[in-house]
Every structure is written in C-alpha cells, then in structure tokens.
Design a protein around this motif. Sequence first.
Motif, PDB file in Angstrom:
ATOM      1  N   VAL A   1      36.416  42.739  43.875  1.00 32.38           N
ATOM      2  CA  VAL A   1      35.642  42.378  45.060  1.00 32.38           C
ATOM      3  C   VAL A   1      36.281  42.948  46.321  1.00 32.38           C
ATOM      4  O   VAL A   1      35.601  43.510  47.196  1.00 32.38           O
ATOM      5  CB  VAL A   1      35.506  40.839  45.168  1.00 32.38           C
ATOM      6  N   LEU A   2      37.603  42.827  46.416  1.00 32.24           N
ATOM      7  CA  LEU A   2      38.296  43.291  47.615  1.00 32.24           C
ATOM      8  C   LEU A   2      38.364  44.808  47.678  1.00 32.24           C
ATOM      9  O   LEU A   2      38.184  45.404  48.740  1.00 32.24           O
ATOM     10  CB  LEU A   2      39.704  42.690  47.661  1.00 32.24           C
ATOM     11  N   SER A   3      38.629  45.440  46.547  1.00 25.41           N
ATOM     12  CA  SER A   3      38.737  46.904  46.541  1.00 25.41           C
ATOM     13  C   SER A   3      37.400  47.575  46.855  1.00 25.41           C
ATOM     14  O   SER A   3      37.366  48.690  47.383  1.00 25.41           O
ATOM     15  CB  SER A   3      39.259  47.387  45.183  1.00 25.41           C
ATOM     16  N   GLU A   4      36.318  46.888  46.538  1.00 26.85           N
ATOM     17  CA  GLU A   4      34.980  47.433  46.797  1.00 26.85           C
ATOM     18  C   GLU A   4      34.369  46.890  48.083  1.00 26.85           C
ATOM     19  O   GLU A   4      33.185  47.112  48.354  1.00 26.85           O
ATOM     20  CB  GLU A   4      34.065  47.104  45.601  1.00 26.85           C
ATOM     21  N   ASN A   5      35.187  46.174  48.861  1.00 21.75           N
ATOM     22  CA  ASN A   5      34.737  45.621  50.148  1.00 21.75           C
ATOM     23  C   ASN A   5      33.470  44.774  50.009  1.00 21.75           C
ATOM     24  O   ASN A   5      32.546  44.876  50.811  1.00 21.75           O
ATOM     25  CB  ASN A   5      34.503  46.746  51.162  1.00 21.75           C
ATOM     26  N   ARG A   6      33.442  43.932  48.976  1.00 22.22           N
ATOM     27  CA  ARG A   6      32.270  43.089  48.733  1.00 22.22           C
ATOM     28  C   ARG A   6      32.511  41.631  49.118  1.00 22.22           C
ATOM     29  O   ARG A   6      31.769  40.750  48.721  1.00 22.22           O
ATOM     30  CB  ARG A   6      31.863  43.161  47.251  1.00 22.22           C
ATOM     31  N   CYS A   7      33.561  41.384  49.880  1.00 25.04           N
ATOM     32  CA  CYS A   7      33.891  40.007  50.259  1.00 25.04           C
ATOM     33  C   CYS A   7      33.076  39.600  51.488  1.00 25.04           C
ATOM     34  O   CYS A   7      33.309  40.100  52.591  1.00 25.04           O
ATOM     35  CB  CYS A   7      35.384  39.873  50.539  1.00 25.04           C
ATOM     36  N   ASN A   8      32.113  38.721  51.288  1.00 24.32           N
ATOM     37  CA  ASN A   8      31.225  38.257  52.346  1.00 24.32           C
ATOM     38  C   ASN A   8      31.918  37.131  53.118  1.00 24.32           C
ATOM     39  O   ASN A   8      32.203  36.068  52.554  1.00 24.32           O
ATOM     40  CB  ASN A   8      29.917  37.766  51.726  1.00 24.32           C
ATOM     41  N   GLU A   9      32.149  37.352  54.404  1.00 24.13           N
ATOM     42  CA  GLU A   9      32.872  36.351  55.192  1.00 24.13           C
ATOM     43  C   GLU A   9      32.050  35.102  55.471  1.00 24.13           C
ATOM     44  O   GLU A   9      32.587  34.116  55.969  1.00 24.13           O
ATOM     45  CB  GLU A   9      33.356  36.969  56.507  1.00 24.13           C
TER      46      GLU A   9
ATOM     47  N   ALA B   1      38.217  31.198  43.864  1.00 27.99           N
ATOM     48  CA  ALA B   1      37.348  30.492  44.811  1.00 27.99           C
ATOM     49  C   ALA B   1      35.895  30.917  44.650  1.00 27.99           C
ATOM     50  O   ALA B   1      34.993  30.069  44.590  1.00 27.99           O
ATOM     51  CB  ALA B   1      37.825  30.770  46.239  1.00 27.99           C
ATOM     52  N   LEU B   2      35.656  32.224  44.548  1.00 22.57           N
ATOM     53  CA  LEU B   2      34.287  32.711  44.420  1.00 22.57           C
ATOM     54  C   LEU B   2      33.656  32.260  43.101  1.00 22.57           C
ATOM     55  O   LEU B   2      32.442  32.017  43.038  1.00 22.57           O
ATOM     56  CB  LEU B   2      34.257  34.234  44.537  1.00 22.57           C
ATOM     57  N   SER B   3      34.464  32.140  42.061  1.00 18.25           N
ATOM     58  CA  SER B   3      33.939  31.677  40.768  1.00 18.25           C
ATOM     59  C   SER B   3      33.435  30.243  40.873  1.00 18.25           C
ATOM     60  O   SER B   3      32.358  29.910  40.372  1.00 18.25           O
ATOM     61  CB  SER B   3      35.020  31.779  39.691  1.00 18.25           C
TER      62      SER B   3
END
Length: 319
Positions: A99-107, A141-143
């Motif tokens: 998620v982080l490497s692909e910049n998919r972390c929605n703030e 957390a996302l899980s």
Amino acid sequence: MAYVPPHKRRSQEGKGCSEGSNTPFVSNDRTPRKENYSRFAYNSTAQLPPVFEKIALYYCINLSERQVKWRAFQERAMRVHNEFAGLVKRFDAVNGKAVLSENRCNEEILKRVWDASMNAKYSSKAQPGTKTMSDGEVGCALSHVELWKILTSTESSSENPVMMALEDDAVFSSVAGRSRFADVLAQAMENVPSGWGILYLGFSGRGERHYVEVPHNQKRNKSKYTVEIYRPEYGYHTHAYLITRHAAQILLDNLPVQGPIDVWLADNHWFDIPVYSAVIANEGWKREDGTFEGAVLVSQERGRGRKSDVQQSSHMKAG
C-alpha cells in the motif's frame, strides 16, 4: 504500569509482581487459588454450543503469502471444534508495505503520523513523541477497517449482528490439551452487559479494571472456572474480539485511524463504545496481593523468543 510478557508472568507466579502500588484495580472477593480444570475442558466431539449461532460472521486476518500461518490457525481452530473451524473465513490481509510503496494510503482512512504520549504513560517500552506507523501497523489497521466495513454492509436478520475478528496468531484457551474455548466463550457472552459494543477475548489491560457484577440468576455455571467481565481503562491487542455492527459503524464514522489500531482505540477511549474484556478468574499472572490477573480466552502464538511480526513504531525514537 510496566508491561510484563506472558512467559515472564508465568515464571513469576508465586513470587508476586514488583510493581507495588501500580497494580490494577481488582475486586476484593476474588479468591487467589488455582483449580484443576482438565475434566471440565470442552469435548470437541460434542455439539457446538448455541452461543456460536449468535455470531453472524467469523473472520481471520491472514496475509496471502503466509499460508503456513493460516494452516496452523486452522489446526488450532479444529481443536476447538471442527464446525468452528468451518465457520471462520480467511480474510486476505492488507499488505501495508505494498500500500505504501504504491502510494495507495488514503489519509481519510489512515494517517501514519501519530503521537505516542498517551501510549507511553501505560507502557515502559513506548517512547513519547511523534511516530510514524510501520508497514505492518498500516496493514493491520487497514485490515481491521475492512472487516468493520464488511460487518456494516452485511445483510442480517439481526438488527445488530456480531462479528468475531481474529488474527492468524490466535490461540484458543485449552487445559491439558483439550479446548475449553467454547465453554468460556459461552460464559463471556452470557455475562457481558446488554448493549455492549466490543468484547475482547484476548487483551492486555492497563490501568484500572472495573469488574461487572454478574446477577445471581446468571450464575448457572456448571464448570469450576469462572469467566469475569471488566471494563478496561486502557490496553493493547486486536488479535481476538467480538464487535457489533453499531460499534463498527461508530469506528468507521471516526476515521482516519491514526497510530497502531489498538493504541488508536485506547487513546480515544473507544469513542465511548461500551467496551469489555473477558478473563478466566484465578488464573494467569499472580500479583503481589495474591490475586490472579485472569487468563485471556484467546492468547497469541508466542514462546521460544518468537515476537510479533509487526514492527512497533511506539518503541522507536520520536522523529
């Protein structure tokens, strides 16, 4: 109060705890003794107790590349009951690193930067200050957030359906090699006050415990052991808990998660959700005053120096 690992707690039984006045609140009527429970352990060949029908969904969080851990979990679930193992569905965990490497972390869902000041008041290992969540903490957390979404969107005949959320290192309570999880779960659900939102089956409590007084007409327990319910002040772990749809919706309404999922919940006092933890009385770590802390219904697979797979950002220096 300083955290004492489970393996050290076992070694300290009979020696007392060195924390002195920092020991948590306990009821005065809890008898400091142990029992031989082996003959009361649950027989997995018997019918699965009706209490399991009150839970609409069962999920275990597991990364797709960790099939060995999933198979080990299934074996432990089978020891509870083969039907129970069939009820628990595998949830493909969110890979935080990806998620982080692909910049998919929605703030709007999660913010990595968090303040560990409150956490440091309850854990000697945590250092106060600004921290950044680790890859594993992000995935964890996302899980859990995804599980809450599943619960809130699931059609059910119940107005407020319940989900059992597990992580793949969950170990179910047993005695002499025989599971008693079904029995202690039934007791926990019978004794928890109506209107509860989250019931921890595995929890590491900090601060005061406010025990629930069980009405006399509910004390119909044929077993020698007793499950007690308390409201925690603070604490850790999300490897095993029950959650209602109403509670899940409250958590989703209060996103983003900011910090490790268990710390975020405790730091925010669970957003006023009625939260309880279940423990088996007269077992576990023995305190200085002679009472026992109580054994959790679901522990974690540890031992032989094995640590959590998730790197804990609270232990890192601030910055």
